[in-house]
Design a protein around this motif. Structure first.
Motif, PDB file in Angstrom:
ATOM      1  N   SER A   1       4.620   7.044   1.431  1.00 56.97           N
ATOM      2  CA  SER A   1       5.346   6.057   2.073  1.00 56.97           C
ATOM      3  C   SER A   1       4.788   4.832   1.662  1.00 56.97           C
ATOM      4  O   SER A   1       3.654   4.516   1.411  1.00 56.97           O
ATOM      5  CB  SER A   1       5.174   6.330   3.465  1.00 56.97           C
ATOM      6  OG  SER A   1       5.966   7.171   4.181  1.00 56.97           O
ATOM      7  N   ARG A   2       5.880   3.864   1.191  1.00 59.86           N
ATOM      8  CA  ARG A   2       5.358   2.615   0.711  1.00 59.86           C
ATOM      9  C   ARG A   2       5.492   1.599   2.008  1.00 59.86           C
ATOM     10  O   ARG A   2       6.565   1.700   2.674  1.00 59.86           O
ATOM     11  CB  ARG A   2       6.238   2.141  -0.429  1.00 59.86           C
ATOM     12  CG  ARG A   2       6.374   2.888  -1.714  1.00 59.86           C
ATOM     13  CD  ARG A   2       7.328   2.333  -2.579  1.00 59.86           C
ATOM     14  NE  ARG A   2       7.149   0.853  -2.885  1.00 59.86           N
ATOM     15  CZ  ARG A   2       8.400   0.054  -3.292  1.00 59.86           C
ATOM     16  NH1 ARG A   2       9.449   0.568  -3.436  1.00 59.86           N
ATOM     17  NH2 ARG A   2       8.210  -1.150  -3.394  1.00 59.86           N
ATOM     18  N   PHE A   3       4.310   0.788   1.964  1.00 56.32           N
ATOM     19  CA  PHE A   3       4.474  -0.138   3.087  1.00 56.32           C
ATOM     20  C   PHE A   3       4.167  -1.524   2.317  1.00 56.32           C
ATOM     21  O   PHE A   3       3.247  -1.896   1.845  1.00 56.32           O
ATOM     22  CB  PHE A   3       3.268  -0.140   4.001  1.00 56.32           C
ATOM     23  CG  PHE A   3       3.325   1.219   4.908  1.00 56.32           C
ATOM     24  CD1 PHE A   3       3.792   1.261   6.049  1.00 56.32           C
ATOM     25  CD2 PHE A   3       2.907   2.482   4.295  1.00 56.32           C
ATOM     26  CE1 PHE A   3       3.759   2.351   6.771  1.00 56.32           C
ATOM     27  CE2 PHE A   3       3.150   3.614   5.217  1.00 56.32           C
ATOM     28  CZ  PHE A   3       3.603   3.539   6.481  1.00 56.32           C
ATOM     29  N   ILE A   4       5.258  -2.316   2.546  1.00 56.31           N
ATOM     30  CA  ILE A   4       5.185  -3.849   1.706  1.00 56.31           C
ATOM     31  C   ILE A   4       5.169  -4.776   2.645  1.00 56.31           C
ATOM     32  O   ILE A   4       6.153  -4.935   3.606  1.00 56.31           O
ATOM     33  CB  ILE A   4       6.585  -3.935   0.991  1.00 56.31           C
ATOM     34  CG1 ILE A   4       6.865  -2.814  -0.145  1.00 56.31           C
ATOM     35  CG2 ILE A   4       6.471  -5.091   0.383  1.00 56.31           C
ATOM     36  CD1 ILE A   4       8.008  -2.681  -0.770  1.00 56.31           C
TER      37      ILE A   4
ATOM     38  N   ILE B   1       0.837  -1.108  -0.135  1.00 50.91           N
ATOM     39  CA  ILE B   1       0.176   0.061   0.140  1.00 50.91           C
ATOM     40  C   ILE B   1       0.688   1.399  -0.068  1.00 50.91           C
ATOM     41  O   ILE B   1       2.318   1.320   0.494  1.00 50.91           O
ATOM     42  CB  ILE B   1      -0.868  -0.212   1.109  1.00 50.91           C
ATOM     43  CG1 ILE B   1      -0.064   0.204   2.544  1.00 50.91           C
ATOM     44  CG2 ILE B   1      -1.725  -1.215   1.402  1.00 50.91           C
ATOM     45  CD1 ILE B   1      -0.951   0.671   3.734  1.00 50.91           C
ATOM     46  N   VAL B   2       0.125   2.547  -0.277  1.00 51.24           N
ATOM     47  CA  VAL B   2       1.020   3.518  -0.325  1.00 51.24           C
ATOM     48  C   VAL B   2       0.039   4.668   0.314  1.00 51.24           C
ATOM     49  O   VAL B   2      -0.993   5.093   0.169  1.00 51.24           O
ATOM     50  CB  VAL B   2       1.566   4.205  -1.903  1.00 51.24           C
ATOM     51  CG1 VAL B   2       2.010   5.466  -1.605  1.00 51.24           C
ATOM     52  CG2 VAL B   2       2.119   3.391  -2.605  1.00 51.24           C
ATOM     53  N   GLU B   3       0.771   5.402   1.527  1.00 54.68           N
ATOM     54  CA  GLU B   3       0.198   6.242   2.286  1.00 54.68           C
ATOM     55  C   GLU B   3       1.010   7.603   2.035  1.00 54.68           C
ATOM     56  O   GLU B   3       2.192   7.499   2.752  1.00 54.68           O
ATOM     57  CB  GLU B   3       0.049   5.775   3.737  1.00 54.68           C
ATOM     58  CG  GLU B   3      -1.047   4.690   4.031  1.00 54.68           C
ATOM     59  CD  GLU B   3      -2.523   5.084   3.706  1.00 54.68           C
ATOM     60  OE1 GLU B   3      -2.836   6.257   3.576  1.00 54.68           O
ATOM     61  OE2 GLU B   3      -3.385   4.177   3.306  1.00 54.68           O
TER      62      GLU B   3
ATOM     63  N   VAL C   1       6.572  -5.963   7.671  1.00 51.61           N
ATOM     64  CA  VAL C   1       6.140  -4.652   6.770  1.00 51.61           C
ATOM     65  C   VAL C   1       7.276  -3.918   6.487  1.00 51.61           C
ATOM     66  O   VAL C   1       7.752  -3.277   7.803  1.00 51.61           O
ATOM     67  CB  VAL C   1       4.788  -4.155   7.575  1.00 51.61           C
ATOM     68  CG1 VAL C   1       4.404  -2.964   6.753  1.00 51.61           C
ATOM     69  CG2 VAL C   1       3.539  -4.999   7.596  1.00 51.61           C
ATOM     70  N   THR C   2       7.636  -3.621   5.442  1.00 46.76           N
ATOM     71  CA  THR C   2       8.690  -2.963   5.169  1.00 46.76           C
ATOM     72  C   THR C   2       8.417  -1.381   4.894  1.00 46.76           C
ATOM     73  O   THR C   2       7.339  -1.464   3.938  1.00 46.76           O
ATOM     74  CB  THR C   2       9.521  -3.545   4.000  1.00 46.76           C
ATOM     75  OG1 THR C   2       9.857  -4.535   4.338  1.00 46.76           O
ATOM     76  CG2 THR C   2      10.793  -2.668   3.540  1.00 46.76           C
ATOM     77  N   ARG C   3       8.867  -0.305   5.317  1.00 45.67           N
ATOM     78  CA  ARG C   3       8.497   1.135   5.049  1.00 45.67           C
ATOM     79  C   ARG C   3       9.388   1.746   4.463  1.00 45.67           C
ATOM     80  O   ARG C   3      10.619   1.711   4.964  1.00 45.67           O
ATOM     81  CB  ARG C   3       8.053   1.641   6.390  1.00 45.67           C
ATOM     82  CG  ARG C   3       7.607   3.136   6.059  1.00 45.67           C
ATOM     83  CD  ARG C   3       7.162   3.692   7.125  1.00 45.67           C
ATOM     84  NE  ARG C   3       6.728   5.196   6.635  1.00 45.67           N
ATOM     85  CZ  ARG C   3       6.572   6.320   7.715  1.00 45.67           C
ATOM     86  NH1 ARG C   3       6.922   6.160   8.884  1.00 45.67           N
ATOM     87  NH2 ARG C   3       6.170   7.224   7.390  1.00 45.67           N
ATOM     88  N   TYR C   4       9.156   2.281   3.073  1.00 53.21           N
ATOM     89  CA  TYR C   4       9.990   3.214   2.634  1.00 53.21           C
ATOM     90  C   TYR C   4       9.289   4.595   2.990  1.00 53.21           C
ATOM     91  O   TYR C   4       8.466   5.017   2.138  1.00 53.21           O
ATOM     92  CB  TYR C   4      10.266   2.926   1.136  1.00 53.21           C
ATOM     93  CG  TYR C   4      11.161   1.766   0.595  1.00 53.21           C
ATOM     94  CD1 TYR C   4      12.522   1.892   0.572  1.00 53.21           C
ATOM     95  CD2 TYR C   4      10.481   0.578   0.478  1.00 53.21           C
ATOM     96  CE1 TYR C   4      13.248   0.875   0.439  1.00 53.21           C
ATOM     97  CE2 TYR C   4      11.431  -0.690   0.168  1.00 53.21           C
ATOM     98  CZ  TYR C   4      12.775  -0.584   0.158  1.00 53.21           C
ATOM     99  OH  TYR C   4      13.465  -1.510  -0.058  1.00 53.21           O
ATOM    100  N   PHE C   5      10.119   5.461   3.510  1.00 58.32           N
ATOM    101  CA  PHE C   5       9.676   6.864   4.035  1.00 58.32           C
ATOM    102  C   PHE C   5       9.419   7.870   2.730  1.00 58.32           C
ATOM    103  O   PHE C   5      10.511   7.652   1.872  1.00 58.32           O
ATOM    104  CB  PHE C   5      10.529   7.411   5.087  1.00 58.32           C
ATOM    105  CG  PHE C   5       9.917   8.704   5.560  1.00 58.32           C
ATOM    106  CD1 PHE C   5       8.867   8.760   6.078  1.00 58.32           C
ATOM    107  CD2 PHE C   5      10.878   9.832   5.666  1.00 58.32           C
ATOM    108  CE1 PHE C   5       8.219  10.014   6.819  1.00 58.32           C
ATOM    109  CE2 PHE C   5      10.295  10.872   5.952  1.00 58.32           C
ATOM    110  CZ  PHE C   5       9.184  11.160   6.745  1.00 58.32           C
ATOM    111  N   GLY C   6       8.213   8.307   2.775  1.00 60.63           N
ATOM    112  CA  GLY C   6       8.040   9.053   1.664  1.00 60.63           C
ATOM    113  C   GLY C   6       8.220  10.607   1.838  1.00 60.63           C
ATOM    114  O   GLY C   6       7.772  11.504   1.086  1.00 60.63           O
TER     115      GLY C   6
END
Length: 212
Positions: free
Chosen positions: A17-20, A12-14, A94-99
């Motif tokens: 930020s990507r949450f995988i 998902i994208v919030e 859950v991997t987060r790439y900060f946006g």
């Protein structure tokens, strides 16, 4: 008991930020930690790799981690999803790439939970049921009624053999066994015969019975 049968992933994208979310079947803490380690290596460039896992018949093994997110905003909410869904023997990272945009405490909780739910959508979760193997012997006049009663009770046949008689093998939830036998006996006017076999756990996967 609901368990993860086949892992998967969802994203998902919030606010950029990507949450995988990646799920994996596990039975021990060692298996869970090994999976988490692999995910951290795979997503080494991510800001956070938060995790949660549960194992055991009573979900007695539980662990979670926020991995640098504000306390209580990631790991515990992720674990709560697994407990609410009553799933056993699974781990999720859950991997987060900060946006670049802060989500706030409530936003993080919702995002991590939503990511886990997305991961589950792309996984295979099954229910393992305690049952008995039941062999039903009948004539050709009765098989239609038997198949109707099996369908009414949501019971899928393992195999049906047609010779001078019809032999149908089914796995029946233990609590339904006596009632099903009575229904078939009444529905076939006592012409059907039964052989009750072993006790085993089973699940319906892609329309087929799997015995564990």
């Amino acid at each position: 008991m609901k368990i993860l049968y086949q892992g998967g992933s969802g994203e998902i994208v919030e606010k950029k930020s990507r949450f995988i979310a990646t799920t994996e079947k596990i039975e021990t803490e060692e298996e869970a930690l090994s999976f988490i380690g692999r995910m951290k290596k795979q997503y080494w460039d991510a800001r956070h790799n938060c995790f949660a896992f549960v194992a055991g018949e009573r979900q007695n093994l539980q662990r979670c981690s926020d991995d640098g997110e504000p306390a209580g905003t990631a790991g515990r909410p992720m674990l709560d999803v697994l407990l609410r869904e009553d799933i056993h023997n699974m781990a999720v990272v859950v991997t987060r790439y900060f946006g670049g945009t802060l989500l706030g405490t409530g936003g993080l909780v919702r995002a991590y939970q939503k990511a886990v739910q997305e991961g589950l959508k792309n996984s295979v979760v099954i229910e393992r049921i305690q049952g008995r193997l039941l062999t039903i012997e009948s004539d050709y006049n009765s098989i239609g009624k038997i198949q109707y009663l099996l369908a009414q009770n949501q019971i899928t046949a393992i195999d049906t053999v047609y010779t001078d008689k019809v032999v149908t093998e089914v796995m029946v939830p233990a609590e339904k066994l006596a009632g099903l036998q009575q229904e078939i006996t009444e529905g076939t006017s006592g012409t059907a015969g039964f052989q009750v076999g072993k006790t085993a756990e089973f699940a319906l996967i892609d329309g087929k019975i799997k015995i564990f």
